[in-house]
Design a protein around this motif. Sequence first.
Motif, PDB file in Angstrom:
ATOM      1  N   GLU A 160       0.706  -1.273   0.134  1.00  8.81           N
ATOM      2  CA  GLU A 160       0.127  -0.022   0.147  1.00  8.81           C
ATOM      3  C   GLU A 160       0.938   1.386   0.145  1.00  8.81           C
ATOM      4  O   GLU A 160       0.698   2.412  -0.603  1.00  8.81           O
ATOM      5  CB  GLU A 160      -1.139   0.064   1.075  1.00  8.81           C
ATOM      6  N   ARG A 161       2.030   1.051   0.627  1.00 13.33           N
ATOM      7  CA  ARG A 161       2.791   2.498   0.853  1.00 13.33           C
ATOM      8  C   ARG A 161       3.509   2.554  -0.422  1.00 13.33           C
ATOM      9  O   ARG A 161       3.739   3.799  -0.983  1.00 13.33           O
ATOM     10  CB  ARG A 161       3.985   2.230   1.893  1.00 13.33           C
ATOM     11  N   LEU A 162       4.082   1.511  -1.428  1.00 13.63           N
ATOM     12  CA  LEU A 162       4.650   1.831  -2.425  1.00 13.63           C
ATOM     13  C   LEU A 162       3.413   2.368  -3.642  1.00 13.63           C
ATOM     14  O   LEU A 162       3.839   3.199  -4.459  1.00 13.63           O
ATOM     15  CB  LEU A 162       5.006   0.340  -3.027  1.00 13.63           C
ATOM     16  N   GLU A 163       2.441   1.833  -3.652  1.00 11.02           N
ATOM     17  CA  GLU A 163       1.315   2.345  -4.430  1.00 11.02           C
ATOM     18  C   GLU A 163       1.235   3.746  -4.048  1.00 11.02           C
ATOM     19  O   GLU A 163       0.914   4.489  -5.059  1.00 11.02           O
ATOM     20  CB  GLU A 163       0.012   1.552  -4.286  1.00 11.02           C
ATOM     21  N   SER A 164       1.071   4.208  -2.803  1.00 12.15           N
ATOM     22  CA  SER A 164       0.641   5.550  -2.638  1.00 12.15           C
ATOM     23  C   SER A 164       2.264   6.477  -3.094  1.00 12.15           C
ATOM     24  O   SER A 164       1.711   7.479  -3.494  1.00 12.15           O
ATOM     25  CB  SER A 164       0.808   5.749  -1.049  1.00 12.15           C
ATOM     26  N   ILE A 165       3.267   5.915  -2.991  1.00 13.59           N
ATOM     27  CA  ILE A 165       4.516   6.799  -3.410  1.00 13.59           C
ATOM     28  C   ILE A 165       4.415   6.727  -5.119  1.00 13.59           C
ATOM     29  O   ILE A 165       4.721   7.946  -5.496  1.00 13.59           O
ATOM     30  CB  ILE A 165       5.539   6.051  -2.825  1.00 13.59           C
ATOM     31  N   TYR A 166       3.971   5.859  -5.538  1.00 11.39           N
ATOM     32  CA  TYR A 166       3.934   5.738  -6.972  1.00 11.39           C
ATOM     33  C   TYR A 166       2.880   6.678  -7.559  1.00 11.39           C
ATOM     34  O   TYR A 166       3.295   7.595  -8.274  1.00 11.39           O
ATOM     35  CB  TYR A 166       3.754   4.238  -7.653  1.00 11.39           C
ATOM     36  N   LYS A 167       1.847   6.612  -6.966  1.00  8.38           N
ATOM     37  CA  LYS A 167       0.623   7.505  -7.518  1.00  8.38           C
ATOM     38  C   LYS A 167       0.834   9.030  -7.292  1.00  8.38           C
ATOM     39  O   LYS A 167       0.581   9.824  -8.067  1.00  8.38           O
ATOM     40  CB  LYS A 167      -0.858   6.912  -6.659  1.00  8.38           C
ATOM     41  N   ASP A 182      12.679   5.215  -3.637  1.00  9.11           N
ATOM     42  CA  ASP A 182      12.299   6.078  -2.501  1.00  9.11           C
ATOM     43  C   ASP A 182      11.567   5.274  -1.485  1.00  9.11           C
ATOM     44  O   ASP A 182      11.740   5.487  -0.198  1.00  9.11           O
ATOM     45  CB  ASP A 182      11.209   7.070  -3.255  1.00  9.11           C
ATOM     46  N   PHE A 183      10.649   4.382  -1.739  1.00 10.39           N
ATOM     47  CA  PHE A 183      10.076   3.209  -0.881  1.00 10.39           C
ATOM     48  C   PHE A 183      10.973   2.537  -0.201  1.00 10.39           C
ATOM     49  O   PHE A 183      11.077   2.557   1.267  1.00 10.39           O
ATOM     50  CB  PHE A 183       8.870   2.510  -1.591  1.00 10.39           C
ATOM     51  N   PHE A 184      11.903   1.786  -0.861  1.00 11.48           N
ATOM     52  CA  PHE A 184      12.957   0.879  -0.442  1.00 11.48           C
ATOM     53  C   PHE A 184      13.920   1.731   0.704  1.00 11.48           C
ATOM     54  O   PHE A 184      13.982   1.073   1.895  1.00 11.48           O
ATOM     55  CB  PHE A 184      13.786   0.389  -1.378  1.00 11.48           C
ATOM     56  N   LYS A 185      14.231   2.912   0.645  1.00 11.07           N
ATOM     57  CA  LYS A 185      14.985   3.362   1.464  1.00 11.07           C
ATOM     58  C   LYS A 185      14.333   3.794   2.843  1.00 11.07           C
ATOM     59  O   LYS A 185      15.310   3.822   3.843  1.00 11.07           O
ATOM     60  CB  LYS A 185      15.685   4.938   0.810  1.00 11.07           C
ATOM     61  N   GLY A 238      15.752  -5.026   3.263  1.00 15.62           N
ATOM     62  CA  GLY A 238      17.126  -5.438   2.807  1.00 15.62           C
ATOM     63  C   GLY A 238      17.400  -6.904   3.293  1.00 15.62           C
ATOM     64  O   GLY A 238      18.193  -7.614   2.573  1.00 15.62           O
ATOM     65  N   HIS A 239      17.380  -7.197   4.639  1.00 14.16           N
ATOM     66  CA  HIS A 239      17.599  -8.446   5.130  1.00 14.16           C
ATOM     67  C   HIS A 239      16.946  -9.649   4.547  1.00 14.16           C
ATOM     68  O   HIS A 239      17.041 -10.820   4.320  1.00 14.16           O
ATOM     69  CB  HIS A 239      17.533  -8.428   6.578  1.00 14.16           C
ATOM     70  N   TYR A 240      15.481  -9.356   4.123  1.00 10.51           N
ATOM     71  CA  TYR A 240      14.296 -10.246   3.653  1.00 10.51           C
ATOM     72  C   TYR A 240      14.982 -10.608   2.461  1.00 10.51           C
ATOM     73  O   TYR A 240      15.055 -11.805   1.914  1.00 10.51           O
ATOM     74  CB  TYR A 240      13.110  -9.409   3.759  1.00 10.51           C
ATOM     75  N   TYR A 241      15.341  -9.511   1.469  1.00  7.32           N
ATOM     76  CA  TYR A 241      15.780  -9.872  -0.067  1.00  7.32           C
ATOM     77  C   TYR A 241      17.148 -10.489  -0.184  1.00  7.32           C
ATOM     78  O   TYR A 241      17.225 -11.583  -0.974  1.00  7.32           O
ATOM     79  CB  TYR A 241      15.739  -8.697  -0.786  1.00  7.32           C
ATOM     80  N   TYR A 258       9.401  -5.353  -8.221  1.00  9.16           N
ATOM     81  CA  TYR A 258       9.999  -3.915  -8.537  1.00  9.16           C
ATOM     82  C   TYR A 258      11.503  -3.912  -7.977  1.00  9.16           C
ATOM     83  O   TYR A 258      12.327  -3.020  -8.426  1.00  9.16           O
ATOM     84  CB  TYR A 258       9.057  -2.958  -8.077  1.00  9.16           C
ATOM     85  N   ASN A 259      11.715  -4.794  -7.067  1.00  6.65           N
ATOM     86  CA  ASN A 259      13.034  -4.763  -6.589  1.00  6.65           C
ATOM     87  C   ASN A 259      14.238  -5.362  -7.498  1.00  6.65           C
ATOM     88  O   ASN A 259      15.134  -5.006  -7.566  1.00  6.65           O
ATOM     89  CB  ASN A 259      13.036  -5.498  -5.192  1.00  6.65           C
TER      90      ASN A 259
END
Length: 339
Positions: A183-190, A216-219, A226-229, A268-269
């Motif tokens: 949801e946060r990524l969608e919000s930043i993208y829009k 922008d979202f990942f930072k 980061g640990h997850y990926y 997207y990553n």
Amino acid sequence: MFKWLLTEKSSKWFIGIGFLIIFIGLIIFRWNEHFFDWDVAIKSDKVGQLGDFIGGIVGSIWALAGVILFYVALNEQREDIKTNKEVLIAQVKALEQQIEEFELQREELAETREVFKIQSETLKLQQFESTFFNLLGIHQNNISDMDVTQEKLKPGADIHDPRLGDYENISSTGRDCFVFFKERLESIYKSNKQYWAWDTQKYKDEKHLALYSYIDFFKQYQPDLGHYYRTLYHIFKFVNVSDILDKNRYTSIVRAQLSNDELVLLFYNGITEYGEKFKPLIEDFHVFKNLNLDSLLNLSEHKPYYSESAYKKINLKEKENLVYLKSWNKKHWTHKKKH
């Protein structure tokens, strides 16, 4: 009777009889004769008769003894040959038996090698699976340890004129965090798309917008993501570099653990510099097979960022066509840049 005559013992008897006859003959011919009187002339007829007697009778007896001895020797030789033949046959049979035993030993050794090979492969598989499921467990623990707190308006609050007490903190843990992340990524993208629409210098193309929005979202959430990926990448890499034949079996287990929201973020990553090493593995192991493509920020524009193999398992002909297409695109754009 005849068997006794044709023996070495009977020939000795004949020889003895010959000597006895000679002795008797000498006595008979010596009777009333002076054989050892040197003054009396030798009677040649008497000596001739003695010689004929010995040669005729004793010679014949000894000749018979010689024939018997020859027959006995020949018979013994025949028996020796027969015995040697039997010994030779026995040796051949023993040799054949040894060959059969060697053959059985070779088969047993081959079976033993096969058993060792199977045991080695089983041990190797057990070691691989132990490491694989340990990595998968670490990955699940990473997800369980995730904790995100977000601020939201309370139900009934005025969205256009919010007050200080109209907000509340909502915490998400574990896999629920990815619902918030998406949801946060969608919000930043829009938001970026809305503002960039008026700035042609900033808005270069759709991919640039998607990359900028995700970075922008990942930072903002790098400590968790980061640990997850990294862990997820190493699981797929571990399977890829292993000697296991059925690699898709294990990558499908990992793929089954990923929720749709996780797949969207992984999508997207993978097109950023953070996931450039992960992208080939995503395509090789069809990681987006279960991805709901309608969940992408822009389906028609973003889906081509990955080859078709990322979304499904393709056959050999399709794979060859994709390799050719990639090669052609690379040459085409290189040539275009030069000119």
